[in-house]
Design a protein around this motif. Sequence first.
Motif, PDB file in Angstrom:
ATOM      1  N   TYR A 167     -94.597   2.932 -37.949  1.00  0.00           N
ATOM      2  CA  TYR A 167     -95.416   2.876 -39.161  1.00  0.00           C
ATOM      3  C   TYR A 167     -94.798   3.788 -40.230  1.00  0.00           C
ATOM      4  O   TYR A 167     -95.330   4.833 -40.557  1.00  0.00           O
TER       5      TYR A 167
ATOM      6  N   LEU B  38    -102.430  -2.045 -40.623  1.00  0.00           N
ATOM      7  CA  LEU B  38    -102.813  -0.768 -41.216  1.00  0.00           C
ATOM      8  C   LEU B  38    -103.686   0.061 -40.279  1.00  0.00           C
ATOM      9  O   LEU B  38    -103.761   1.283 -40.404  1.00  0.00           O
TER      10      LEU B  38
ATOM     11  N   ILE C  20     -95.937   0.781 -44.626  1.00  0.00           N
ATOM     12  CA  ILE C  20     -97.333   0.858 -45.091  1.00  0.00           C
ATOM     13  C   ILE C  20     -97.422   0.401 -46.543  1.00  0.00           C
ATOM     14  O   ILE C  20     -98.345  -0.334 -46.931  1.00  0.00           O
TER      15      ILE C  20
END
Length: 601
Positions: free
Chosen positions: A27, A83, A32
């Motif tokens: 991530y 997310l 993101i």
Amino acid sequence: MASLVHDYASVDAFDDATRRAATRETYSPVMILLTTIATIGILFYGWFLFSPGHRGDVLPWLLVIVSETILVMHALAGMWTILAGRERRDWTYYATRSALYDPSDPRVLANPDDPTAWPLRLAGRIIDVDVLITVYGEPLDVIRRTAEAAVAVRGRHKTWILDDGRSDEVQALASELGCRYVRRMSSSGAKAGNVNNALTIAKGEFFVILDADFVPLPGLLEETLPFFEDSTVAFVQTPQTYGNLHNFISRGAGYMQTMFYRFVQPGRNSFNAAFCVGTNVVFRRAAVDDIGGIYTDSKSEDVWTSLTLHGRGWRSIFLPVTLAIGDAPDTIEGYSKQQLRWATGGFEILLTSNPLITRRRLSLDQRLMYFVTATHYLTGIVPGLMLFVPALEIFFDLRPVSMDIGIWQWFMAYAGFYLLQVVLAFFTLGSFRWEVLMLSAASFPIYMLAFFNVVIGRDQAWSVTGAKKGAASPFNFIFVQVTTFVFLLATTCVGIWRDLLNSQLTIATVWCGINTVILGAFILVAFDESRRLHRGTAESESMDAKSVALSEFLGAPEPRSTPYTRVRAELAARAVELDEVAPSRALNTYVSVPLVKEPVK
């Protein structure tokens, strides 16, 4: 300033490629950011579609609205899941992992060079593990490679070959490799029935399921078992990573799963809705007993078992670490059968046990995630619907959007959705995989058939990805695609003729032409596959490609110590201490610490 290319001596076991892979963050901030921007693009496209002033003629507009609503819903769900993802390995996990082996155990001291004999421990207690390899007619050399690697998995365990192919050669292989062998008199319940039958004999507290074509890596148990310190964890699933990406079909089928295994399944951890995918999974025996065994009333036993376990309050974990290398389907027949089986399972859930209205005791998070799972394969039907929208304009002058919409306004909305999805996929895969795009666009007949089968209650025959029994001509499975190609080719010619008469190139003609090229390329792939099958080179190419992938995984250094290397280091330290006291005694107990994993023979 040091040069980027140099001949400096290596300072550790890594090179630049393996070090970059070991330090990659799932991530990352860029990931993101791209996900957030893509989400905004999806919302903008949704507004564009549903805006009353943009509506065109009813029929094409409805086709587009239905299709794009499915895609937009799944795209938003995908962004939300990504997310929501986070790392699941906490301090407890690493503490449990560190204590998997006891360096003082007599069986460790007696077998310092054989970690397959070392007892595994959870919370200081020795546990028993069974590794179950399900077999149903795969080639003997495929089974051998998997069984040899399963026996070599670190940590004491028993390896079982569950042979629903009822082959004497497989039985002899099991005896040769020291595996236990189980053969049923019938094949009831397919793979799930095979596993349930074995569980009446294998009594380990935990068990691993491996398909015959998935070769486990030595650290499979070391990486997964620590999660079971939490007594509510029912199973730990790891990715399906493919090693035979040697042709169009295998690359398309393999890379198609990348986003799912790298981001979607890890994200589903936060919803406690990560589901089993049938192989490379470790189960807690008590959890499976709690639901009466692996689910047998569907060919998609994996997702149904997960759904049932979640309904009983159990927790699942998805660990995004490659711990087994398998085979993606590399023929049109194999791909069609795999996708038909998977899609049938999804539609079964949608039409017979809709997660939004089922009486199962699922949380709202789980209901939403399983609804996404159940409707996922509708996204595969969408390209089939959209193929005919340009034809409505070319033949009947019916358009999906208003004539008042400017081409740039349309392009901005369209690019905000599709282009950003491509950019996100590009970032995820590291390159643009045109095989994924083309294979997705050409697969709509498979998903339509799966939906139809579920609606009429037709049973789907069981098939396995790795089976090579009499590979059939690819054209036996793509009649609809060939027919559609002929129709699109004719429609494109009509569109070009019409545009020449009007002295204006239209989007419909371009759109139809692109669809024709995509389906035409797919048919060329079928011709190439037919040629390779005739020459008999397909299987050897697949085996060679997988061997290379396995070598790369086994040869790659690990970024941190493992329970195995920790014990080896401790034994080595003890040997040094003994050497200082009594050199002759230490000579027999000295062990070396390997820098890399040992290869599977």
